[in-house]
Write a protein that holds these residues in place. Structure first.
Motif: not given
Length: 591
Positions: A560, A564, A582-583, A585-586
């Protein structure tokens, strides 16, 4: 002026050596006492040659009274040596009218010294036309002084009769004439005839002719013979030849011998040699000795001494003193000193004071100053003025100026002019120009033709040669491009070598591409190392690759973080993909 002791020669020394002078003198004395007029004349000449004026005079007067024209000539010589010039001229006239060519020469010289050029020309011409070598030379000298076209004819006559100064001056006249016809072209060849006369004069011991002959031979690459003539001239006391010999020895790697000849020349007042000694000591770190020789050069009238003192002070960080010496040389017309002074002022923030010196240096022919003016105007946004100066410097062979002109022409869309200037700069050794030329050629390169079985056929193009030249010079973007071309033809080893070289030099694209190559070869851990280096340098795609690597390993938080980083670095397509990753993984982390 030393007219001859006999009518067919000029000085007593030129009558030739007598095998047993004492015995001959005794024989002539006995004959003279017996009333032999010729013996009186010869005996008077012998005593005159020896410097015994008192002993010579009565014999010469007696022979002259008896009508001996050689005695009349030598009596004139004797009286001239005693300081009775007018009385000497009277006897020379008597001898000249009687047919003495030596006396006619002496009389012509006498009239010229008195400023009576018509009379001088008359008697010198009488002497020259009757075959007197020195008369021919003196006549040529008089005519040349007046700008008379007949000077060369008589100079040639004297030279052909063995007069070494005439041979030298004839060579110089032919040399200058060729230079005028070439309209100042520094590459003009010395005429063959001029070289022959230089050689003839040098062979007769003329030291300046030997110097010029050495210079001609050196330019032609005949260094061994050039060195011999320089040595001959230097041994005869010609400081310029000693200096030139020093440079020849230095170029051959014999610095110690070079220093010996430079020292000899410098002690004789040669400023160029003093500068050479200064540079030699400066290279050895002996700055005090170097400064002493630079000052000696300056005292000898060589403005390079002041310029070199400026360079020495600048290297030592003594800026005020450097400025002082640069100014001194610049005011004396030294264009590189003017350029150096301008640079010094510019570095000190005085752009207003720098610009006039740049202009003065450029107008005097300093290519570096013209280029620096281009930089100065470009920094102010005055693009047209900058281009004019860049073009001026480029026309004189300045590599970086040619590159700047090429880049401007590329921006203006004038690809033909851009290519011309880029070729000049690349040929001059500019890696950036070689790379940009390669990109121009690459853009117009047609697609690779395909083999009939569908396999690509690789033909080495000119753009690849320029890419490789730039790459070998350390140009990182060229190294990456060469690596890409190698990869395209399947040469993985070559591609990796160039990517690695670029990456180690700081190329983020090189590091990224090396990572791709390693990953394809199954070395993902090592690939990640290079991607990290690229990402840390601001490469968005490398950051995205790292995010994917860590995601696959299950290190979601690290993945992540790199996602970013990729979003922030871009470009847009990379940012979009990195944002989705990223989304994801979040969400995975929060599940």
């Amino acid at each position: 002026m030393q007219p001859s002791s006999r009518e067919d020669t000029e000085t007593p020394d030129e009558t030739g050596e007598i095998a047993d002078e004492a015995a001959e003198e005794l024989r002539q004395r006995l004959a003279a006492e017996a009333g032999d007029v010729e013996a009186m004349s010869v005996l008077g000449a012998m005593l005159l040659r020896r410097g015994d004026l008192d002993g010579a005079e009565p014999h010469l007067r007696a022979a002259t009274a008896a009508g001996d024209r050689a005695a009349a000539n030598n009596l004139g010589v004797l009286l001239h040596q005693r300081g009775y010039a007018d009385e000497a001229a009277g006897w020379w006239r008597i001898a000249a009218v009687a047919g003495s060519t030596a006396a006619a020469h002496a009389l012509g010289r006498h009239h010229r010294e008195r400023g009576d050029e018509p009379a001088a020309e008359y008697w010198l011409r009488q002497s020259a036309e009757q075959g007197h070598t020195l008369g021919a030379y003196a006549l040529a000298d008089l005519l040349e002084h007046r700008g008379d076209a007949g000077a060369e004819q008589w100079m040639r006559v004297a030279a052909e009769r063995g007069h070494r100064e005439a041979a030298y001056r004839l060579a110089r006249a032919l040399d200058r004439s060729a230079a005028r016809e070439a309209d100042g072209d520094n590459g003009v060849q010395v005429p063959e005839e001029a070289e022959q006369w230089y050689r003839q004069a040098a062979a007769r011991g003329h030291r300046r002719a030997a110097l010029h002959l050495g210079t001609i031979l050196e330019r032609r690459g005949e260094l061994k013979e050039a060195g011999r003539w320089y040595l001959t001239s230097a041994k005869d006391g010609e400081a310029r030849a000693a200096c030139a010999l020093g440079f020849l020895l230095r170029d051959a790697g014999d610095t110690e011998s070079a220093a010996v000849w430079w020292l000899r020349a410098a002690q004789d007042g040669d400023g160029n040699a003093a500068n050479a000694l200064g540079a030699l000591h400066a290279e050895r770190g002996e700055t005090q000795t170097a400064e002493r020789w630079y000052r000696a050069a300056m005292d000898a009238g060589d403005v390079n001494g002041a310029y070199n003192l400026g360079l020495l002070c600048a290297e030592q960080g003594r800026t005020p003193q450097a400025e002082q010496w640069y100014r001194r040389a610049a005011y004396a017309g030294h264009r590189e000193a003017a350029n150096a002074l301008a640079i010094l002022l510019l570095r000190g923030g005085d752009e207003t004071g720098a610009e006039p010196w740049f202009s003065k240096a450029a107008e005097a022919g300093s290519v570096d100053a013209a280029f620096n003016l281009g930089i100065l105007h470009a920094g102010r946004g005055e693009e047209q003025a900058a281009l004019r100066w860049y073009e001026r410097a480029a026309a004189a062979g300045h590599t970086e100026a040619a590159l700047q002109v090429g880049m401007v022409r590329l921006r203006d869309g004038d690809e033909q002019e851009a290519e011309r200037h880029l070729r000049c700069a690349a040929g001059g050794g500019s890696a950036e120009a070689a790379y940009r030329l390669a990109t121009v050629l690459d853009a117009r390169r047609p697609p690779e033709p395909a083999h009939e079985l569908g396999e690509p056929v690789h033909r080495r193009s000119e753009c690849e040669e320029w890419y490789e030249r730039a790459a070998h010079q350390g140009h990182r973007r060229a190294q990456v491009r060469v690596g890409m071309l190698a990869a395209a033809r399947g040469d993985v080893v070559e591609a990796a070598r160039w990517y690695r070289e670029a990456a180690e030099a700081g190329s983020r694209n090189g590091a990224f591409n090396l990572g791709l190559l390693l990953a394809r070869e199954g070395s993902e851990p090592e690939a990640a190392v290079w991607w990290k280096r690229a990402a840390d340098a601001g490469h968005g795609r490398a950051a995205l690759r790292l995010a994917l690597v860590y995601a696959r390993r299950g290190e979601l938080a690290e993945g992540q973080r790199w996602a970013d980083r990729a979003v922030s670095l871009g470009p847009a397509s990379v940012a979009e993909r990195a944002e989705r990753l990223r989304d994801a993984l979040r969400q995975e982390l929060s599940a």
